[in-house]
Design a protein around this motif. Structure first.
Motif, PDB file in Angstrom:
ATOM      1  N   PHE A   8      15.642   8.840  -2.939  1.00  0.00           N
ATOM      2  CA  PHE A   8      14.854   7.608  -2.980  1.00  0.00           C
ATOM      3  C   PHE A   8      15.735   6.359  -2.983  1.00  0.00           C
ATOM      4  CE2 PHE A   8      11.453  10.499  -4.255  1.00  0.00           C
ATOM      5  CZ  PHE A   8      10.404   9.981  -3.511  1.00  0.00           C
ATOM      6  N   GLU A   9      16.986   6.504  -3.347  1.00  0.00           N
ATOM      7  CA  GLU A   9      17.899   5.361  -3.313  1.00  0.00           C
ATOM      8  C   GLU A   9      18.170   4.924  -1.881  1.00  0.00           C
ATOM      9  OE1 GLU A   9      21.822   4.050  -5.812  1.00  0.00           O
ATOM     10  OE2 GLU A   9      21.870   6.034  -4.879  1.00  0.00           O
ATOM     11  N   THR A  10      18.128   5.885  -0.974  1.00  0.00           N
ATOM     12  CA  THR A  10      18.438   5.582   0.432  1.00  0.00           C
ATOM     13  C   THR A  10      17.317   6.035   1.371  1.00  0.00           C
ATOM     14  OG1 THR A  10      19.635   7.694   0.642  1.00  0.00           O
ATOM     15  CG2 THR A  10      20.928   5.749   0.042  1.00  0.00           C
ATOM     16  N   ILE A  11      16.097   6.113   0.869  1.00  0.00           N
ATOM     17  CA  ILE A  11      14.988   6.626   1.668  1.00  0.00           C
ATOM     18  C   ILE A  11      14.801   5.803   2.941  1.00  0.00           C
ATOM     19  CG2 ILE A  11      13.300   5.268   0.342  1.00  0.00           C
ATOM     20  CD1 ILE A  11      11.282   7.525   0.839  1.00  0.00           C
ATOM     21  N   PRO A  12      14.788   6.462   4.103  1.00  0.00           N
ATOM     22  CA  PRO A  12      14.614   5.728   5.361  1.00  0.00           C
ATOM     23  C   PRO A  12      13.216   5.118   5.455  1.00  0.00           C
ATOM     24  CG  PRO A  12      15.496   7.949   5.731  1.00  0.00           C
ATOM     25  CD  PRO A  12      15.020   7.900   4.313  1.00  0.00           C
ATOM     26  N   THR A  13      13.114   4.014   6.187  1.00  0.00           N
ATOM     27  CA  THR A  13      11.825   3.359   6.386  1.00  0.00           C
ATOM     28  C   THR A  13      10.823   4.310   7.038  1.00  0.00           C
ATOM     29  OG1 THR A  13      12.905   1.211   6.639  1.00  0.00           O
ATOM     30  CG2 THR A  13      10.668   1.406   7.487  1.00  0.00           C
ATOM     31  N   LEU A  14      11.314   5.152   7.942  1.00  0.00           N
ATOM     32  CA  LEU A  14      10.451   6.127   8.606  1.00  0.00           C
ATOM     33  C   LEU A  14       9.806   7.063   7.590  1.00  0.00           C
ATOM     34  CD1 LEU A  14       9.288   7.554  11.080  1.00  0.00           C
ATOM     35  CD2 LEU A  14      11.413   8.891  11.222  1.00  0.00           C
ATOM     36  N   HIS A  15      10.574   7.509   6.611  1.00  0.00           N
ATOM     37  CA  HIS A  15      10.043   8.420   5.603  1.00  0.00           C
ATOM     38  C   HIS A  15       8.981   7.724   4.746  1.00  0.00           C
ATOM     39  CE1 HIS A  15      13.632  11.444   5.633  1.00  0.00           C
ATOM     40  NE2 HIS A  15      13.246  11.089   6.854  1.00  0.00           N
ATOM     41  N   ARG A  16       9.206   6.463   4.417  1.00  0.00           N
ATOM     42  CA  ARG A  16       8.213   5.709   3.649  1.00  0.00           C
ATOM     43  C   ARG A  16       6.917   5.573   4.446  1.00  0.00           C
ATOM     44  NH1 ARG A  16      10.027   0.278   1.197  1.00  0.00           N
ATOM     45  NH2 ARG A  16       8.275   0.788  -0.172  1.00  0.00           N
ATOM     46  N   SER A  17       7.056   5.347   5.745  1.00  0.00           N
ATOM     47  CA  SER A  17       5.879   5.245   6.605  1.00  0.00           C
ATOM     48  C   SER A  17       5.140   6.577   6.678  1.00  0.00           C
ATOM     49  CB  SER A  17       6.286   4.806   8.016  1.00  0.00           C
ATOM     50  OG  SER A  17       6.942   3.553   7.992  1.00  0.00           O
ATOM     51  N   GLY A  22       0.940  10.063   6.106  1.00  0.00           N
ATOM     52  CA  GLY A  22       0.692  11.471   5.788  1.00  0.00           C
ATOM     53  C   GLY A  22      -0.315  11.641   4.669  1.00  0.00           C
ATOM     54  N   GLY A  23      -0.251  10.758   3.658  1.00  0.00           N
ATOM     55  CA  GLY A  23      -1.196  10.834   2.550  1.00  0.00           C
ATOM     56  C   GLY A  23      -2.615  10.577   3.017  1.00  0.00           C
ATOM     57  N   ILE A  24      -2.791   9.512   3.798  1.00  0.00           N
ATOM     58  CA  ILE A  24      -4.123   9.185   4.311  1.00  0.00           C
ATOM     59  C   ILE A  24      -4.651  10.329   5.180  1.00  0.00           C
ATOM     60  CG2 ILE A  24      -5.397   7.696   5.910  1.00  0.00           C
ATOM     61  CD1 ILE A  24      -3.785   5.352   4.943  1.00  0.00           C
ATOM     62  N   ALA A  25      -3.801  10.858   6.060  1.00  0.00           N
ATOM     63  CA  ALA A  25      -4.227  11.923   6.965  1.00  0.00           C
ATOM     64  C   ALA A  25      -4.660  13.169   6.188  1.00  0.00           C
ATOM     65  CB  ALA A  25      -3.098  12.272   7.931  1.00  0.00           C
ATOM     66  N   PHE A  26      -3.870  13.552   5.187  1.00  0.00           N
ATOM     67  CA  PHE A  26      -4.177  14.756   4.417  1.00  0.00           C
ATOM     68  C   PHE A  26      -5.496  14.617   3.664  1.00  0.00           C
ATOM     69  CE2 PHE A  26      -4.015  17.070   0.364  1.00  0.00           C
ATOM     70  CZ  PHE A  26      -3.932  18.377   0.850  1.00  0.00           C
ATOM     71  N   PHE A  27      -5.642  13.518   2.915  1.00  0.00           N
ATOM     72  CA  PHE A  27      -6.862  13.341   2.119  1.00  0.00           C
ATOM     73  C   PHE A  27      -8.077  13.067   3.014  1.00  0.00           C
ATOM     74  CE2 PHE A  27      -3.550  12.071  -1.071  1.00  0.00           C
ATOM     75  CZ  PHE A  27      -3.700  13.217  -1.855  1.00  0.00           C
ATOM     76  N   TRP A  28      -7.851  12.454   4.175  1.00  0.00           N
ATOM     77  CA  TRP A  28      -8.922  12.228   5.152  1.00  0.00           C
ATOM     78  C   TRP A  28      -9.488  13.581   5.594  1.00  0.00           C
ATOM     79  CZ3 TRP A  28     -10.108   7.602   8.295  1.00  0.00           C
ATOM     80  CH2 TRP A  28     -10.947   7.861   9.396  1.00  0.00           C
ATOM     81  N   PHE A  53      -6.754  -4.197   6.501  1.00  0.00           N
ATOM     82  CA  PHE A  53      -6.154  -4.676   5.260  1.00  0.00           C
ATOM     83  C   PHE A  53      -4.867  -3.919   4.918  1.00  0.00           C
ATOM     84  CE2 PHE A  53     -10.532  -6.299   4.549  1.00  0.00           C
ATOM     85  CZ  PHE A  53     -10.201  -7.624   4.332  1.00  0.00           C
ATOM     86  N   THR A  54      -4.756  -2.687   5.383  1.00  0.00           N
ATOM     87  CA  THR A  54      -3.491  -1.953   5.232  1.00  0.00           C
ATOM     88  C   THR A  54      -2.393  -2.664   5.998  1.00  0.00           C
ATOM     89  OG1 THR A  54      -4.685   0.159   5.054  1.00  0.00           O
ATOM     90  CG2 THR A  54      -2.333   0.270   5.553  1.00  0.00           C
ATOM     91  N   LEU A  55      -2.733  -3.083   7.216  1.00  0.00           N
ATOM     92  CA  LEU A  55      -1.754  -3.781   8.059  1.00  0.00           C
ATOM     93  C   LEU A  55      -1.342  -5.109   7.438  1.00  0.00           C
ATOM     94  CD1 LEU A  55      -0.137  -4.034  10.675  1.00  0.00           C
ATOM     95  CD2 LEU A  55      -2.182  -4.991  11.769  1.00  0.00           C
ATOM     96  N   THR A  56      -2.301  -5.860   6.912  1.00  0.00           N
ATOM     97  CA  THR A  56      -1.947  -7.149   6.298  1.00  0.00           C
ATOM     98  C   THR A  56      -1.069  -6.939   5.066  1.00  0.00           C
ATOM     99  OG1 THR A  56      -3.980  -7.235   4.939  1.00  0.00           O
ATOM    100  CG2 THR A  56      -4.050  -8.267   7.127  1.00  0.00           C
ATOM    101  N   VAL A 174       1.338   4.867  -3.909  1.00  0.00           N
ATOM    102  CA  VAL A 174       0.556   4.966  -2.676  1.00  0.00           C
ATOM    103  C   VAL A 174      -0.204   6.294  -2.627  1.00  0.00           C
ATOM    104  CG1 VAL A 174       0.748   5.294  -0.180  1.00  0.00           C
ATOM    105  CG2 VAL A 174       1.930   3.387  -1.274  1.00  0.00           C
ATOM    106  N   VAL A 175       0.494   7.387  -2.860  1.00  0.00           N
ATOM    107  CA  VAL A 175      -0.126   8.711  -2.745  1.00  0.00           C
ATOM    108  C   VAL A 175      -1.187   8.933  -3.819  1.00  0.00           C
ATOM    109  CG1 VAL A 175       0.282  11.202  -2.858  1.00  0.00           C
ATOM    110  CG2 VAL A 175       1.881   9.728  -1.616  1.00  0.00           C
ATOM    111  N   LEU A 176      -0.903   8.521  -5.058  1.00  0.00           N
ATOM    112  CA  LEU A 176      -1.880   8.695  -6.138  1.00  0.00           C
ATOM    113  C   LEU A 176      -3.118   7.849  -5.888  1.00  0.00           C
ATOM    114  CD1 LEU A 176      -1.894  10.400  -8.819  1.00  0.00           C
ATOM    115  CD2 LEU A 176       0.269  10.356  -7.557  1.00  0.00           C
ATOM    116  N   SER A 177      -2.941   6.655  -5.336  1.00  0.00           N
ATOM    117  CA  SER A 177      -4.083   5.798  -5.040  1.00  0.00           C
ATOM    118  C   SER A 177      -4.946   6.417  -3.937  1.00  0.00           C
ATOM    119  CB  SER A 177      -3.605   4.405  -4.615  1.00  0.00           C
ATOM    120  OG  SER A 177      -4.689   3.525  -4.463  1.00  0.00           O
TER     121      SER A 177
END
Length: 275
Positions: A8-17, A22-28, A53-56, A174-177
């Motif tokens: 997490f100290e060096t987590i790539p932006t891609l992984h954060r995305s 991934g969270g939205i897709a799974f719970f969807w 609103f996610t984009l904003t 993000v994931v818990l929300s």
């Protein structure tokens, strides 16, 4: 534990995305297979509002992330903050730090938004959703995104949070929300057990009931301990839930983007009150 910290100290932006998407897709997918409520809505149209609103939120937080990292760097260089003053093993640093970040950056921010008329106007947009599902987790007015950032920066300053802790906190947040907004119900015994540690789906959905006192309860995001400790925990059977907020139940407050963006700048007294 050290491997988690280093990641997490060096987590790539891609992984954060990927965590966000991934969270939205799974719970969807899960809520589509076993929905708690069958809203009869056009799911993609509803999601489109919340994805806007996610984009904003992303656009607001991207430039502000620089200030968050600078705050973290300052605490590390100047040995300032709770974690800098305590001599604890790494696992304890992460646990205590995560709990304090959640307390200040999520629970306190959420409570203050409900208790302050000006701030409530921005947060109200989140509550106007009458079809709560996993996409609702990211439904925040751009003004609220700035408010939430300010509290996260304050938490970083007080905790003396290193970058790894900030990234871990934001990822879990993000994931818990997404999890506790998702339109499904866990087995009641499992949900109840989880609610003693983390904010479970049944626990958070009470917060989205359209009337007081339930609207002003269950403010937690990751850990449920804060609501239980500070007396803001409430329960309500799923069958009795009605989503939205009683001052803004008209459809335009739920689906009209232009209208929703204007809500914070109108005059009203607060949740559950007459306009």
């Amino acid at each position: 534990m050290e491997a988690i910290y280093n990641y997490f100290e060096t987590i790539p932006t891609l992984h954060r995305s990927l965590i966000l998407v991934g969270g939205i897709a799974f719970f969807w997918i899960v809520e589509s297979i076993i929905p708690m409520f069958r809203f009869g809505y056009k799911k993609w149209r509803h999601a489109g509002i919340n994805f806007f609103f996610t984009l904003t939120t992303i656009l607001v937080n991207f430039p502000l992330a620089f200030l968050l990292l600078k705050t973290s760097d300052w605490t590390q260089v100047n040995h300032f903050g709770v974690l800098q003053w305590l001599d604890m093993p790494l696992w304890a640093d992460l646990l205590v730090g995560l709990m304090l970040m959640d307390l200040i950056g999520a629970y306190t921010a959420h409570l203050v938004e409900h208790k302050t008329k000006v701030l409530w106007g921005f947060h109200l947009v989140h509550h106007t959703d009458q079809e709560i599902d996993t996409t609702t987790a990211n439904r925040h007015h751009p003004g609220e995104s700035i408010i939430r950032f300010a509290f996260t920066a304050l938490a970083t300053f007080i905790v003396g949070a290193p970058v790894a802790l900030i990234m871990l906190y934001q990822s879990l947040s993000v994931v818990l929300s997404q999890f506790n907004h998702a339109n499904f119900a866990l087995p009641k015994g499992l949900d109840t057990a989880l609610s003693y540690v983390i904010v479970s789906p049944d626990m958070h959905k009470v917060h989205h009931h359209y009337q007081l006192p339930y609207t002003d309860s269950n403010y937690g995001n990751i850990f449920s301990i804060w609501d239980r400790l500070f007396g803001t925990y409430m329960s309500l059977p799923n069958a009795d839930l009605k989503y939205g907020v009683d001052t803004h139940m008209e459809r335009e407050n739920h689906y009209g983007l232009g209208r929703m963006l204007k809500i914070p700048f109108e005059k009203y007294k607060g949740p559950g009150s007459e306009i």
